[in-house]
Design a protein around this motif. Structure first.
Motif, PDB file in Angstrom:
ATOM      1  N   MET A   1     -31.398 -19.847 -49.355  1.00 54.27           N
ATOM      2  CA  MET A   1     -32.297 -19.667 -48.235  1.00 54.27           C
ATOM      3  C   MET A   1     -32.333 -20.879 -47.318  1.00 54.27           C
ATOM      4  O   MET A   1     -32.977 -20.836 -46.279  1.00 54.27           O
ATOM      5  CB  MET A   1     -33.705 -19.360 -48.736  1.00 54.27           C
ATOM      6  N   ASP A   2     -31.665 -21.967 -47.706  1.00 49.59           N
ATOM      7  CA  ASP A   2     -31.648 -23.147 -46.847  1.00 49.59           C
ATOM      8  C   ASP A   2     -31.013 -22.869 -45.493  1.00 49.59           C
ATOM      9  O   ASP A   2     -31.295 -23.573 -44.526  1.00 49.59           O
ATOM     10  CB  ASP A   2     -30.905 -24.298 -47.535  1.00 49.59           C
ATOM     11  N   HIS A   3     -30.180 -21.849 -45.404  1.00 51.75           N
ATOM     12  CA  HIS A   3     -29.538 -21.540 -44.113  1.00 51.75           C
ATOM     13  C   HIS A   3     -30.551 -21.027 -43.082  1.00 51.75           C
ATOM     14  O   HIS A   3     -30.224 -20.919 -41.907  1.00 51.75           O
ATOM     15  CB  HIS A   3     -28.399 -20.535 -44.313  1.00 51.75           C
ATOM     16  N   LEU A   4     -31.777 -20.736 -43.508  1.00 55.16           N
ATOM     17  CA  LEU A   4     -32.826 -20.277 -42.596  1.00 55.16           C
ATOM     18  C   LEU A   4     -33.794 -21.387 -42.198  1.00 55.16           C
ATOM     19  O   LEU A   4     -34.628 -21.201 -41.314  1.00 55.16           O
ATOM     20  CB  LEU A   4     -33.626 -19.140 -43.244  1.00 55.16           C
ATOM     21  N   LYS A   5     -33.680 -22.537 -42.833  1.00 49.54           N
ATOM     22  CA  LYS A   5     -34.641 -23.625 -42.649  1.00 49.54           C
ATOM     23  C   LYS A   5     -34.568 -24.230 -41.247  1.00 49.54           C
ATOM     24  O   LYS A   5     -33.493 -24.362 -40.675  1.00 49.54           O
ATOM     25  CB  LYS A   5     -34.392 -24.714 -43.696  1.00 49.54           C
ATOM     26  N   GLU A   6     -35.752 -24.579 -40.730  1.00 46.57           N
ATOM     27  CA  GLU A   6     -35.851 -25.256 -39.439  1.00 46.57           C
ATOM     28  C   GLU A   6     -36.157 -26.730 -39.689  1.00 46.57           C
ATOM     29  O   GLU A   6     -37.054 -27.060 -40.463  1.00 46.57           O
ATOM     30  CB  GLU A   6     -36.963 -24.633 -38.595  1.00 46.57           C
ATOM     31  N   LYS A   7     -35.428 -27.606 -39.033  1.00 49.95           N
ATOM     32  CA  LYS A   7     -35.624 -29.048 -39.184  1.00 49.95           C
ATOM     33  C   LYS A   7     -36.602 -29.545 -38.121  1.00 49.95           C
ATOM     34  O   LYS A   7     -36.429 -29.267 -36.933  1.00 49.95           O
ATOM     35  CB  LYS A   7     -34.284 -29.768 -39.031  1.00 49.95           C
ATOM     36  N   THR A   8     -37.633 -30.269 -38.555  1.00 46.68           N
ATOM     37  CA  THR A   8     -38.611 -30.826 -37.618  1.00 46.68           C
ATOM     38  C   THR A   8     -38.012 -32.037 -36.920  1.00 46.68           C
ATOM     39  O   THR A   8     -37.562 -32.982 -37.569  1.00 46.68           O
ATOM     40  CB  THR A   8     -39.902 -31.232 -38.357  1.00 46.68           C
ATOM     41  N   LEU A   9     -38.012 -32.008 -35.595  1.00 42.52           N
ATOM     42  CA  LEU A   9     -37.492 -33.118 -34.794  1.00 42.52           C
ATOM     43  C   LEU A   9     -38.621 -34.027 -34.323  1.00 42.52           C
ATOM     44  O   LEU A   9     -38.455 -35.240 -34.256  1.00 42.52           O
ATOM     45  CB  LEU A   9     -36.715 -32.577 -33.595  1.00 42.52           C
ATOM     46  N   SER A  10     -39.764 -33.444 -33.977  1.00 46.04           N
ATOM     47  CA  SER A  10     -40.919 -34.239 -33.540  1.00 46.04           C
ATOM     48  C   SER A  10     -42.194 -33.436 -33.772  1.00 46.04           C
ATOM     49  O   SER A  10     -42.169 -32.207 -33.833  1.00 46.04           O
ATOM     50  CB  SER A  10     -40.799 -34.630 -32.065  1.00 46.04           C
ATOM     51  N   THR A  11     -43.300 -34.182 -33.900  1.00 45.62           N
ATOM     52  CA  THR A  11     -44.610 -33.562 -34.102  1.00 45.62           C
ATOM     53  C   THR A  11     -45.612 -34.198 -33.151  1.00 45.62           C
ATOM     54  O   THR A  11     -45.660 -35.423 -33.024  1.00 45.62           O
ATOM     55  CB  THR A  11     -45.100 -33.784 -35.552  1.00 45.62           C
ATOM     56  N   GLU A  12     -46.398 -33.359 -32.479  1.00 46.72           N
ATOM     57  CA  GLU A  12     -47.460 -33.839 -31.612  1.00 46.72           C
ATOM     58  C   GLU A  12     -48.773 -33.232 -32.085  1.00 46.72           C
ATOM     59  O   GLU A  12     -48.937 -32.009 -32.105  1.00 46.72           O
ATOM     60  CB  GLU A  12     -47.194 -33.425 -30.157  1.00 46.72           C
ATOM     61  N   ASN A  13     -49.708 -34.097 -32.504  1.00 48.25           N
ATOM     62  CA  ASN A  13     -51.032 -33.621 -32.889  1.00 48.25           C
ATOM     63  C   ASN A  13     -51.823 -33.330 -31.627  1.00 48.25           C
ATOM     64  O   ASN A  13     -51.997 -34.200 -30.782  1.00 48.25           O
ATOM     65  CB  ASN A  13     -51.761 -34.657 -33.753  1.00 48.25           C
ATOM     66  N   ILE A  14     -52.332 -32.106 -31.513  1.00 48.33           N
ATOM     67  CA  ILE A  14     -53.065 -31.657 -30.331  1.00 48.33           C
ATOM     68  C   ILE A  14     -54.565 -31.749 -30.553  1.00 48.33           C
ATOM     69  O   ILE A  14     -55.318 -32.150 -29.676  1.00 48.33           O
ATOM     70  CB  ILE A  14     -52.686 -30.201 -29.978  1.00 48.33           C
ATOM     71  N   TYR A  15     -55.011 -31.365 -31.766  1.00 50.63           N
ATOM     72  CA  TYR A  15     -56.445 -31.277 -32.029  1.00 50.63           C
ATOM     73  C   TYR A  15     -56.708 -31.443 -33.525  1.00 50.63           C
ATOM     74  O   TYR A  15     -56.019 -30.838 -34.353  1.00 50.63           O
ATOM     75  CB  TYR A  15     -56.970 -29.910 -31.559  1.00 50.63           C
ATOM     76  N   ASP A  16     -57.674 -32.276 -33.864  1.00 50.85           N
ATOM     77  CA  ASP A  16     -58.138 -32.434 -35.237  1.00 50.85           C
ATOM     78  C   ASP A  16     -59.595 -32.010 -35.280  1.00 50.85           C
ATOM     79  O   ASP A  16     -60.462 -32.690 -34.716  1.00 50.85           O
ATOM     80  CB  ASP A  16     -58.001 -33.892 -35.713  1.00 50.85           C
ATOM     81  N   GLY A  17     -59.871 -30.889 -35.936  1.00 48.58           N
ATOM     82  CA  GLY A  17     -61.218 -30.342 -35.966  1.00 48.58           C
ATOM     83  C   GLY A  17     -61.834 -30.327 -37.349  1.00 48.58           C
ATOM     84  O   GLY A  17     -61.253 -30.827 -38.318  1.00 48.58           O
ATOM     85  N   LYS A  18     -63.015 -29.734 -37.427  1.00 48.95           N
ATOM     86  CA  LYS A  18     -63.760 -29.630 -38.678  1.00 48.95           C
ATOM     87  C   LYS A  18     -63.093 -28.631 -39.633  1.00 48.95           C
ATOM     88  O   LYS A  18     -63.112 -28.815 -40.840  1.00 48.95           O
ATOM     89  CB  LYS A  18     -65.189 -29.184 -38.351  1.00 48.95           C
ATOM     90  N   ILE A  19     -62.491 -27.584 -39.084  1.00 49.82           N
ATOM     91  CA  ILE A  19     -61.894 -26.533 -39.908  1.00 49.82           C
ATOM     92  C   ILE A  19     -60.376 -26.522 -39.814  1.00 49.82           C
ATOM     93  O   ILE A  19     -59.694 -26.303 -40.805  1.00 49.82           O
ATOM     94  CB  ILE A  19     -62.460 -25.152 -39.505  1.00 49.82           C
ATOM     95  N   ILE A  20     -59.842 -26.753 -38.639  1.00 49.77           N
ATOM     96  CA  ILE A  20     -58.392 -26.691 -38.447  1.00 49.77           C
ATOM     97  C   ILE A  20     -57.889 -27.903 -37.689  1.00 49.77           C
ATOM     98  O   ILE A  20     -58.643 -28.582 -36.994  1.00 49.77           O
ATOM     99  CB  ILE A  20     -57.955 -25.416 -37.684  1.00 49.77           C
ATOM    100  N   ASN A  21     -56.601 -28.137 -37.825  1.00 46.84           N
ATOM    101  CA  ASN A  21     -55.878 -29.092 -37.002  1.00 46.84           C
ATOM    102  C   ASN A  21     -54.739 -28.325 -36.345  1.00 46.84           C
ATOM    103  O   ASN A  21     -54.135 -27.445 -36.959  1.00 46.84           O
ATOM    104  CB  ASN A  21     -55.313 -30.247 -37.841  1.00 46.84           C
ATOM    105  N   LEU A  22     -54.466 -28.663 -35.089  1.00 46.96           N
ATOM    106  CA  LEU A  22     -53.407 -27.993 -34.341  1.00 46.96           C
ATOM    107  C   LEU A  22     -52.352 -29.010 -33.967  1.00 46.96           C
ATOM    108  O   LEU A  22     -52.677 -30.110 -33.497  1.00 46.96           O
ATOM    109  CB  LEU A  22     -53.988 -27.343 -33.073  1.00 46.96           C
TER     110      LEU A  22
END
Length: 178
Positions: A1-22
């Motif tokens: 199943m590795d042939h389906l994997k997506e590699k993360t190139l960059s991450t941007e935190n948009i929002y850190d909340g009480k219940i969720i983070n985006l």
């Protein structure tokens, strides 16, 4: 199943909340192209199927702002950091319904919306219920406790008074046990 994997190139935190983070991630797709993924990070939750000695299912009726309507659900709640899901289930049952149980048995864990969120819900069955007091919901949580039969629960699924996956899953589980 590795042939389906997506590699993360960059991450941007948009929002850190009480219940969720985006956050938004740029990923490299299996074909070498790139795309963006909008992801919700959630600490996880529990849900409790609680059936009284007279075969009534404990439910809570609550207004859900995201839906702009009131729905009926099984008792549930968010995991606190480092909290064992079983302890969360006991706490939420007591807070939302005023009941405690002799035994709590895990049925399954499932992802709610794996296309964009990592929320994992742990589903339990509460056995040996005892009413120990009044509900003591969170200060921003307003709900009514209901006791419904399996037939009433089915009607609520059909008319979409029950309109969430965890409660529909609970209904199917209870129906399979009869």
């Amino acid at each position: 199943m590795d042939h389906l994997k997506e590699k993360t190139l960059s991450t941007e935190n948009i929002y850190d909340g009480k219940i969720i983070n985006l956050r938004v991630e740029e990923v490299e797709l299996p074909n070498g192209k790139t795309s963006k993924r909008e992801l919700i990070k959630h600490p996880g939750a529990v849900a409790v199927i609680a059936v009284t000695s007279d075969q009534k299912v404990l439910m809570v009726q609550q207004y859900r702002k995201a839906l702009e309507k009131t729905i009926v659900e099984i008792p549930a709640g968010k995991l606190e950091p480092g909290e064992d899901p079983m302890e969360t289930a006991k706490r939420e049952l007591a807070e939302e319904t005023g009941y405690e149980c002799e035994n709590l048995r895990k049925i399954i864990s499932f992802y709610t919306s794996p296309g964009f969120a990592d929320e994992l819900v742990h589903l339990y069955v509460a056995e040996g219920l005892e009413k120990t007091g009044d509900q003591h919901a969170d200060e921003d949580e307003f709900l009514d406790v209901l006791e419904v039969s399996l037939d009433e629960m089915q009607e609520m699924v059909e008319n979409q008074t029950i309109h969430d996956a965890k409660t529909a899953y609970a209904f199917l589980y209870l129906k399979s046990q009869t």
